[in-house]
Design a protein around this motif. Structure first.
Motif, mmCIF file in Angstrom:
data_model
loop_
_atom_site.group_PDB
_atom_site.id
_atom_site.type_symbol
_atom_site.label_atom_id
_atom_site.label_comp_id
_atom_site.label_asym_id
_atom_site.label_seq_id
_atom_site.Cartn_x
_atom_site.Cartn_y
_atom_site.Cartn_z
ATOM 1 N N GLY A 172 81.383 39.379 6.247
ATOM 2 C CA GLY A 172 80.021 38.770 7.316
ATOM 3 C C GLY A 172 81.264 37.582 8.382
ATOM 4 N N THR A 173 81.038 37.545 9.588
ATOM 5 C CA THR A 173 81.638 36.971 9.998
ATOM 6 C C THR A 173 80.224 36.374 11.291
ATOM 7 O OG1 THR A 173 83.484 38.062 10.672
ATOM 8 C CG2 THR A 173 82.988 36.097 12.100
ATOM 9 N N PRO A 174 79.426 34.639 10.773
ATOM 10 C CA PRO A 174 78.586 34.353 12.194
ATOM 11 C C PRO A 174 78.734 34.046 13.427
ATOM 12 C CG PRO A 174 80.076 32.902 10.698
ATOM 13 C CD PRO A 174 80.686 33.629 10.173
ATOM 14 N N ILE A 175 78.368 34.187 14.225
ATOM 15 C CA ILE A 175 77.738 34.098 15.593
ATOM 16 C C ILE A 175 77.199 33.522 16.066
ATOM 17 C CG2 ILE A 175 77.882 35.837 17.460
ATOM 18 C CD1 ILE A 175 78.755 37.795 16.448
ATOM 19 N N ARG A 176 77.515 32.436 16.556
ATOM 20 C CA ARG A 176 76.300 31.431 17.032
ATOM 21 C C ARG A 176 75.878 32.275 18.240
ATOM 22 N NH1 ARG A 176 77.652 26.432 14.200
ATOM 23 N NH2 ARG A 176 79.540 26.792 12.765
ATOM 24 N N CYS A 177 74.622 31.881 19.124
ATOM 25 C CA CYS A 177 73.575 32.266 19.852
ATOM 26 C C CYS A 177 72.951 31.154 20.493
ATOM 27 C CB CYS A 177 72.541 33.377 19.014
ATOM 28 S SG CYS A 177 73.676 35.024 18.556
ATOM 29 N N GLY A 217 68.975 34.005 13.012
ATOM 30 C CA GLY A 217 67.926 32.850 12.236
ATOM 31 C C GLY A 217 69.274 32.054 12.111
ATOM 32 N N TYR A 218 68.149 30.742 10.983
ATOM 33 C CA TYR A 218 69.448 29.791 10.539
ATOM 34 C C TYR A 218 70.205 30.206 9.277
ATOM 35 C CZ TYR A 218 66.780 26.711 13.628
ATOM 36 O OH TYR A 218 66.416 26.453 14.976
ATOM 37 N N GLY A 219 71.188 30.338 9.519
ATOM 38 C CA GLY A 219 72.138 30.213 8.239
ATOM 39 C C GLY A 219 73.273 28.839 8.444
ATOM 40 N N HIS A 246 82.794 26.774 7.772
ATOM 41 C CA HIS A 246 83.041 25.195 8.568
ATOM 42 C C HIS A 246 81.881 23.804 7.616
ATOM 43 C CE1 HIS A 246 84.556 28.042 11.568
ATOM 44 N NE2 HIS A 246 85.505 27.367 11.511
ATOM 45 N N HIS A 247 81.565 24.380 6.917
ATOM 46 C CA HIS A 247 80.587 23.151 5.868
ATOM 47 C C HIS A 247 79.543 22.861 7.520
ATOM 48 C CE1 HIS A 247 83.142 24.011 3.244
ATOM 49 N NE2 HIS A 247 83.808 22.833 3.992
ATOM 50 N N ALA A 248 78.979 24.160 7.991
ATOM 51 C CA ALA A 248 77.079 24.252 8.602
ATOM 52 C C ALA A 248 76.830 24.978 9.114
ATOM 53 C CB ALA A 248 78.614 23.372 10.194
#
Length: 148
Positions: free
Chosen positions: A80-85, A102-104, A109-111
């Protein structure tokens, strides 16, 4: 300006030339592949053309993946790779991505972020066999893969 086949070739050239920055690709493309495509479109036209070709490009990638020798092996890899929207609260409230996003927590990156998780499923060789977007709140990636 570009035929559908030429647009696919320009997109493949972007990957092969390792230009990860989408915003600067057409500026760099004029210098790198301008001799092959003397009339490159604007960024907006190029993006629209690639979006319209999405189903054909997915079908071609799946056809290539099915012809890889490891396609028939039962082993599949997933990540799973986060995608910032969005970054602002206004963007979150106005976005139509509420069903998926949603928020994750982005642990690398500790964010915290608001967006989705891209869940690619690949063969052992790295050929993508399927993918989906998942809500980052869902912690069980196996369940997400079954829904993808």
């Amino acid at each position: 300006m570009l035929t559908p086949a030429e647009a696919v070739v320009v997109a493949v050239a972007q990957v092969l030339l390792r230009c990860d920055q989408e915003r600067y690709w057409l500026r760099i493309a004029a210098a790198r592949i301008g001799h092959l495509f003397p009339r490159l479109p604007s960024q907006a036209v190029y993006n629209r053309q690639l979006r319209d070709l999405g189903p054909q490009m997915s079908a071609a990638a799946l056809w290539i993946a099915r012809h890889i020798p490891t396609w028939h092996e039962p082993l599949r890899l997933m990540d799973g790779t986060p995608i910032r929207c969005g970054a602002s609260r206004v963007t979150v409230n106005r976005s139509s991505l509420g069903e998926i996003a949603g928020y994750g927590m982005d642990k690398s990156h500790h964010a915290f972020y608001w967006g989705a998780k891209l869940m690619p499923i690949t063969t052992a060789d790295g050929a993508v066999t399927a993918f989906s977007l998942a809500c980052p709140k869902d912690l069980d990636e196996r369940k997400q893969a079954l829904h993808g």
